[in-house]
Design a protein around this motif. Sequence first.
Motif, short mmCIF file in Angstrom:
data_model
loop_
_atom_site.label_atom_id
_atom_site.label_comp_id
_atom_site.label_asym_id
_atom_site.label_seq_id
_atom_site.Cartn_x
_atom_site.Cartn_y
_atom_site.Cartn_z
N THR A 32 6.08 -22.48 44.98
CA THR A 32 6.52 -22.31 46.36
C THR A 32 5.44 -22.71 47.35
OG1 THR A 32 7.90 -20.51 45.60
CG2 THR A 32 7.54 -20.66 47.96
N LYS A 33 4.18 -22.56 46.95
CA LYS A 33 3.09 -22.91 47.85
C LYS A 33 3.15 -24.38 48.27
CE LYS A 33 -1.72 -23.77 48.21
NZ LYS A 33 -1.58 -25.21 48.00
N THR A 34 3.56 -25.25 47.36
CA THR A 34 3.65 -26.67 47.71
C THR A 34 4.64 -26.88 48.86
OG1 THR A 34 3.11 -27.26 45.44
CG2 THR A 34 4.08 -28.98 46.78
N CYS A 35 5.75 -26.13 48.83
CA CYS A 35 6.72 -26.22 49.94
C CYS A 35 6.04 -25.78 51.23
CB CYS A 35 7.93 -25.32 49.70
SG CYS A 35 8.72 -25.52 48.10
N CYS A 57 3.72 -27.70 53.99
CA CYS A 57 4.28 -28.24 55.22
C CYS A 57 5.12 -27.19 55.95
CB CYS A 57 5.15 -29.45 54.94
SG CYS A 57 4.25 -30.81 54.19
N HIS A 58 5.90 -26.41 55.19
CA HIS A 58 6.88 -25.55 55.85
C HIS A 58 6.28 -24.26 56.40
CE1 HIS A 58 10.29 -28.10 55.42
NE2 HIS A 58 10.03 -28.31 54.15
N ALA A 59 4.97 -24.11 56.29
CA ALA A 59 4.32 -23.07 57.07
C ALA A 59 4.16 -23.56 58.51
CB ALA A 59 2.96 -22.73 56.47
N GLN A 60 4.32 -24.89 58.70
CA GLN A 60 4.12 -25.50 60.01
C GLN A 60 5.44 -25.96 60.65
OE1 GLN A 60 0.91 -25.92 61.27
NE2 GLN A 60 0.11 -24.90 59.44
N ILE A 61 6.32 -26.54 59.83
CA ILE A 61 7.56 -27.07 60.42
C ILE A 61 8.77 -26.41 59.79
CG2 ILE A 61 6.88 -29.32 61.33
CD1 ILE A 61 7.40 -30.53 58.66
N TRP A 62 9.82 -26.30 60.56
CA TRP A 62 11.07 -25.62 60.17
C TRP A 62 10.77 -24.19 59.73
CZ3 TRP A 62 15.16 -27.89 61.90
CH2 TRP A 62 15.18 -29.28 62.01
N THR A 63 9.86 -23.54 60.48
CA THR A 63 9.43 -22.21 60.06
C THR A 63 10.50 -21.16 60.26
OG1 THR A 63 8.41 -22.06 62.22
CG2 THR A 63 6.96 -22.55 60.38
N ARG A 89 10.55 -18.83 52.03
CA ARG A 89 9.60 -17.92 52.67
C ARG A 89 9.56 -16.58 51.94
NH1 ARG A 89 11.96 -20.36 57.26
NH2 ARG A 89 13.45 -18.66 57.46
N GLU A 90 10.73 -16.12 51.51
CA GLU A 90 10.81 -14.86 50.80
C GLU A 90 10.01 -14.94 49.49
OE1 GLU A 90 11.84 -11.97 51.56
OE2 GLU A 90 11.46 -11.17 49.54
N SER A 91 10.18 -16.09 48.79
CA SER A 91 9.46 -16.29 47.54
C SER A 91 7.96 -16.32 47.77
CB SER A 91 9.92 -17.60 46.89
OG SER A 91 8.99 -18.06 45.95
N TYR A 92 7.54 -16.95 48.88
CA TYR A 92 6.11 -17.06 49.17
C TYR A 92 5.51 -15.70 49.50
CZ TYR A 92 1.86 -19.31 50.89
OH TYR A 92 0.57 -19.71 51.06
N SER A 123 9.18 -16.19 41.84
CA SER A 123 9.54 -17.60 41.74
C SER A 123 10.95 -17.84 42.26
CB SER A 123 9.49 -18.06 40.28
OG SER A 123 8.21 -17.85 39.75
N LEU A 124 11.14 -19.02 42.84
CA LEU A 124 12.49 -19.49 43.11
C LEU A 124 13.12 -19.86 41.77
CD1 LEU A 124 11.79 -21.80 46.15
CD2 LEU A 124 13.36 -19.88 46.20
N VAL A 125 14.35 -19.44 41.55
CA VAL A 125 14.99 -19.75 40.26
C VAL A 125 15.88 -20.97 40.43
CG1 VAL A 125 16.37 -18.86 38.37
CG2 VAL A 125 14.91 -17.31 39.67
#
Lengths: 231, 211
Positions: A83-86, A89-95, A104-107, A112-114
């Motif tokens: 999830t960190k790889t997502c 970028c997604h900590a910055q855009i489409w937050t 975000r919930e998984s992070y 893990s996302l299943v």
Amino acid sequence: MQIFHRSTNTLSRATIYGAIFVVAALFWAAAEIQRSPYVTYAGVRRPQPVPFSHQHHVAGLGIDCRYCHTSVETSSFAGIPPTKTCMNCHAQIWTNAALLEPVRESYKSGKSLVWTRVNDLPDFAYFNHSIHINKGVGCNTCHGPVDRMPLMYNQASLQMEWCLECHRAPEKHLRPRDQVFNMRYEEPSESKPVEVDGKPYTDQVSLGTDLVKKYKLRTVTDITSCSTCHR
Amino acid sequence: MLFTAFVALAGCRQDMHDQPRFKPFARSDFYTDLRSARPPVEGTVARGQLREDSYLYTGKLGNDPGDYLPFPVTEELLARGQQRYDIYCAPCHSRVGDGNGVIVARGFPRKPPSYHIERLRQAPLGYFFDVITNGYGSMTDYATQIAPRDRWAIVAYIRALQLSQAATSADVPAGQKVPSDPPQFEELGSGATPPVVETKPARHSAQEEPK
């Protein structure tokens, strides 16, 4: 007394010969079902926790396959990004995007996302990504036009006849190593030759035959032997 | 016949197809976190992964970043660095390193700095290695995505990018000529912004044409 009408003679003969066709039709139907997406799931978009679009990320943004699938060149498994790889970028855009709430919930929670495995080989087949990548098999040779897949599906049947189609004649599919991750690679043609070591090729078989030598592929006998894939 | 077919098909099972083993990253109901992939016990050192050379893995000498590569720079290394840079860094930093990558253009609140500012041109090589390894500001770390040797290759390539953006014709080895004039940008290293259109006739007409 005559019970059966005269036409029954013809009917009985027709039925005996017809049975052959009926049995043949059954076998044909069974083979067709076995190859159909009903069994192989080819082209079936399976439900995923997040409707991740490869089309948007690959074709739209130009992100390389290896940004997420980091181990594809060195390991049997291409790697599903954490999830960190997502979140890179997604900590910055489409937050605030609702679609990304599971990410975000998984992070936050560390769970893990299943995801549902899409290209799923049977467990009795051994497969290694890295050897295919390093011998010049392009991603989309097997996975299809991933850069045009808004939702992921497996392009190939992943059945043995499909594997063997290439293992019996690898020269029909190989491309230069530096083009493996190019999703818009085109096979050499008269109008668009492909250059390797300064030599332009205008047809796939002559390019492939040279690449088989250059990349030191094992012989067709070796790569079609049972124990290559069934170990 | 149908009965025979039914009996025969009843024997079909998927046991070989779905064996009781885990594929990579498969779900496991045995562990509470549902992961079949288990982290190694803390302190485990896998064969060949003993980190003896601390500079190779941290880019630091003591607490300060060092300014050399832990192995020789070759053309292959720079090519590898370019390839890895384009995969992992270019989405945000752009292919020329000016911080105008395509992801940033999609609405980052702050764009990453250009590599061609004075602070980063003066920064030692180990500094870049440390940022890749541990992240900096809103940039997350890339330690899991990029192996240490590849991080150094990227560092070497970043330095090459910096040198290339500030190069002059005096840096070209004698006897070689630059194939074409470089485009002129409003701000140094801004490859993502369109070049300034030349209104004057060919810029090198004033200079001597190399024969």
